[in-house]
Design an enzyme around this catalytic site. Structure first.
Site, PDB file in Angstrom:
ATOM      1  CE  LYS A 183      -3.388   2.966   0.880  1.00 10.32           C
ATOM      2  NZ  LYS A 183      -2.553   4.204   1.005  1.00 10.32           N
ATOM      3  N   GLY A 237       7.160   5.612   8.032  1.00 15.20           N
ATOM      4  CA  GLY A 237       6.412   6.861   8.078  1.00 15.20           C
ATOM      5  C   GLY A 237       6.634   7.565   9.392  1.00 15.20           C
ATOM      6  CB  SER A 238       4.752  10.255  11.037  1.00 15.74           C
ATOM      7  OG  SER A 238       3.481   9.690  11.308  1.00 15.74           O
ATOM      8  N   GLY A 242       3.146   5.338  13.242  1.00 18.64           N
ATOM      9  CA  GLY A 242       3.752   4.071  13.640  1.00 18.64           C
ATOM     10  C   GLY A 242       3.167   3.530  14.930  1.00 18.64           C
ATOM     11  CD  GLU A 259      12.867   4.577   8.344  1.00 13.55           C
ATOM     12  OE1 GLU A 259      12.972   5.529   9.155  1.00 13.55           O
ATOM     13  OE2 GLU A 259      12.634   4.725   7.149  1.00 13.55           O
ATOM     14  CB  CYS A 293      13.189   9.440   8.087  1.00 19.59           C
ATOM     15  SG  CYS A 293      13.802   8.018   7.159  1.00 19.59           S
ATOM     16  CD  GLU A 392      10.789  13.124  10.712  1.00 17.18           C
ATOM     17  OE1 GLU A 392      11.729  12.502  10.202  1.00 17.18           O
ATOM     18  OE2 GLU A 392       9.688  12.592  10.988  1.00 17.18           O
TER      19      GLU A 392
END
Length: 488
Positions: A183, A237-238, A242, A259, A293, A392
Site C-alpha cells: 500500500k 512513516g511518521s 507508527g 522505520e 527521515c 521532525e
C-alpha cells in the site's frame, strides 16, 4: 510496452491489472501543481481481495519453498525495470518532485539494482542449519533449524523515496519466501503502480505473490494492520502513525517492523575542518528539500566557533536555491504537497516566536509562482529544547546549536526522542570513536562517510523504530525459525 499511463494506472491484484472500485484520484506534479493523470483508487473490498490473493499464494503454492525460482523472479524484475530506466526517471521526478540527479541513486537506480542482492540472499541463505546430535533427557536426537518465510506481509510506504522504500520491503520479503501486499502513499501512487505493470507483463511472478494497491484512503493501511490473514506489517512513516500501526497489529499479535521519524545531529568537533563540515551539513539538509527521515537537521558546533560556523553554513545554504527538479544542477526541489509546505512554514514561524533568528531563507522563492517550494532555511539563536530542535520538520530547515565540548555534543545529540541517524566531523580518531559510541542512533557517518547500501542494516533507536531494513538483518525480519528433531 508503453510504461507511463496515458491517463490512469491500475491495481495489481492476484496477477491481474484491474481498476479500483473507488474510481480514480489525481496525481499531481509538486513542482508545477499540474495534474499528471489519475491513479486507481482502491476500496476496502479491493484490499480484501489483495490480502486473500497473497494468503492463497503463500499457503497453496511452492513459492515459499522454491528459493531458486524466487531469485530468478527478482532478477527478472530488476532487469525489466532497468530496461525502462529513462521512463521511470522521468516519472519519478514528475511525481515525487525529487531532483533528477537522485534517480541515479536512491530515487530509482540504486534500489532497483539492490534487488540482485536480495536474489543472492534467497539462493545463498542457509535455509536448513544442522545442529548435530544431542541427548536431551538422555535420548539421542539429531536436530536442525529451518528458516521459513513469515507469511503474508503488509507493506505500507511513504512518498519521499518511494522506490527505495518500496523495494527495501518488497525485495527481502519476496526473497524470504513471503507474499506481499503493498500500500503506497497516495502522493506517489504511480511509482508503485507502474512497477506492478512491469511485474504483470514482463516477469514470471505467480498470481498473488505481489499485490500493489493504490488508494487515496489511508484506512486501507489500517486494514492491513488488523487483518488476521496478514502475518507481518512493515511500515515506514511518521512516529505518530507508527504507534497506531503497532497498536492495531497487537490485536492479532503480528510481527511489526517500523522505520519512523528522525531529528538527527551533525556533530562538528573543535578539530574539524569547519568549512567542509558546514558545507556538507548544508548540502545534506537541502537535498530533496530535506524530505528524508535520516537527514541531519541539527548542526552542533563548538560554542567558540558558533559565529564562524553560522556564517559558513549561511553562505553554503545560500548557494542551494530551491529549483526545478528536472534541472540536472538542482539539489533542493519542491516539497511534496501544499499541506507539507504549510507544515514547514508553520515551523519556521514557530522558530521566530521562540526567539530564533532566520539566517537565510524562511519563505517561498520569489521566482516561483507555482510549485510547493520553500527556501533553504537556517535557524540560529535557539537551544536544543526548542520545538524546531526536537520535532521532525521534513523540510529544508537546519537548526544550528552550540555545544561545549565532545561530551556535551553527545548529550545534546541524545536529547531527542529519536535515534535514527547522525554524523560526526573531526580529525582525532579516538574522539570520533567516542562520539560514535556515545550517540544512540542506528547509523553514523564519519567525515562524510556514506552508510547507505544494500548490505547495510538501516533502522533506529528509541522512537525512530523497531527492527532493521536492508542487509542480512533486514532479510531476516521476514523469516521464522522452525526447530526440528528426529530420534537417532
Amino acid at each position: 510496452m508503453a510504461l507511463r499511463p496515458a491517463s490512469s494506472s491500475e491495481l495489481l491484484i492476484d496477477g491481474k491489472l484491474v481498476t479500483g472500485n473507488g474510481g480514480t484520484f489525481d496525481v499531481m506534479n509538486p513542482a508545477t501543481e499540474e495534474v499528471l493523470g489519475q491513479a486507481a483508487d482502491a476500496t476496502a473490498d479491493d484490499m480484501d481481495a489483495a490480502i486473500a490473493a497473497a494468503r492463497r499464494a503463500f499457503d497453496a503454492t511452492d513459492w515459499s519453498r522454491d528459493h531458486a525460482f524466487r531469485a530468478r523472479c527478482l532478477r527478472q524484475l530488476r532487469d525489466a525495470l532497468l530496461a525502462h530506466a529513462d521512463e521511470f526517471r522521468e516519472l519519478t521526478v514528475a511525481e515525487v518532485g525529487c531532483p533528477a540527479f537522485l534517480t541515479s541513486g536512491p530515487q530509482f537506480e540504486g534500489p532497483v539494482t539492490d534487488l540482485g542482492y536480495f536474489a543472492d540472499l534467497a539462493e545463498n541463505h542457509e535455509w536448513t542449519k544442522d545442529l548435530g546430535l544431542a541427548k536431551p533427557m538422555g535420548l539421542k536426537n539429531t536436530r536442525e533449524v529451518r528458516s521459513e518465510g513469515v507469511g503474508v506481509v503488509g507493506a505500507i510506504t511513504p512518498w519521499n523515496f518511494p522506490h527505495q522504500i518500496n523495494f527495501a520491503k518488497i525485495g527481502p520479503a519476496l526473497a524470504a519466501g513471503c507474499t506481499v501486499v503493498l500500500k503506497p502513499a497516495p502522493d506517489t501512487p504511480w511509482c508503485a503502480a507502474l512497477v506492478g505493470k512491469v511485474i504483470a507483463e514482463e516477469t514470471d511472478f505467480p498470481p498473488g505473490v505481489i499485490n500493489i494497491v493504490t488508494s487515496s484512503d489511508h484506512s486501507l493501511g489500517a486494514q492491513l494492520s488488523t487483518d488476521p490473514r496478514v502475518d507481518l506489517v512493515s511500515f515506514t512513516g511518521s512516529t505518530a502513525t507508527g504507534r497506531k500501526v503497532m497498536a492495531s497489529a497487537a490485536e492479532t499479535l503480528k510481527k511489526v517492523f517500523l522505520e519512523l521519524g528522525g531529528k538527527s545531529a551533525f556533530i562538528v568537533l573543535d578539530d574539524a575542518d569547519l568549512a567542509s563540515a558546514c558545507s556538507m551539513a548544508a548540502f545534506n539538509v537541502v537535498t530533496h528539500a530535506g524530505q528524508g527521515c535520516a537527514i541531519t537537521t541539527r548542526l552542533l558546533v563548538p560554542r567558540e566557533k558558533l559565529e564562524e560556523a553560522t556564517a559558513l553554513t549561511r553562505d553554503a545554504m545560500s548557494g542551494f536555491a530551491a529549483g526545478d527538479p528536472t534541472d540536472p544542477g538542482t539539489i533542493c526541489g519542491p516539497l511534496i504537497s501544499a499541506a507539507q509546505r504549510q507544515r514547514v512554514e508553520s515551523y519556521i514561524e514557530l522558530a521566530k516566536s521562540e526567539g530564533g533568528t532566520i539566517e537565510v531563507g524562511g519563505g517561498r522563492p520569489a521566482d516561483k509562482s507555482a510549485g510547493f517550494f520553500v527556501e533553504p532555511t537556517l535557524i540560529s539563536g535557539l537551544d536544543n529544547s526548542a520545538r524546531v530542535a526536537q520535532e521532525e520538520i521534513f523540510g529544508p530547515v537546519l537548526v544550528i546549536i552550540a555545544h561545549d565540548g565532545d561530551d556535551d555534543a553527545i548529550r545534546i545529540a541524545n536529547d531527542s526522542p529519536y535515534g535514527l541517524s547522525g554524523a560526526v566531523w573531526g580529525t582525532d580518531p579516538d574522539r570520533i570513536n567516542k562520539v560514535v559510541n556515545g550517540v544512540r542512533t542506528g547509523t553514523m557517518g564519519i567525515n562524510g562517510g556514506i552508510w547507505y547500501a544494500a548490505d547495510v542494516p538501516f533502522g533506529g533507536y528509541k522512537q525512530s523504530g523497531i527492527g532493521r531494513e536492508m542487509g542480512v538483518a533486514g532479510f531476516e525480519e521476514y523469516l521464522e525459525s522452525k526447530a526440528v528433531a528426529t530420534p537417532a
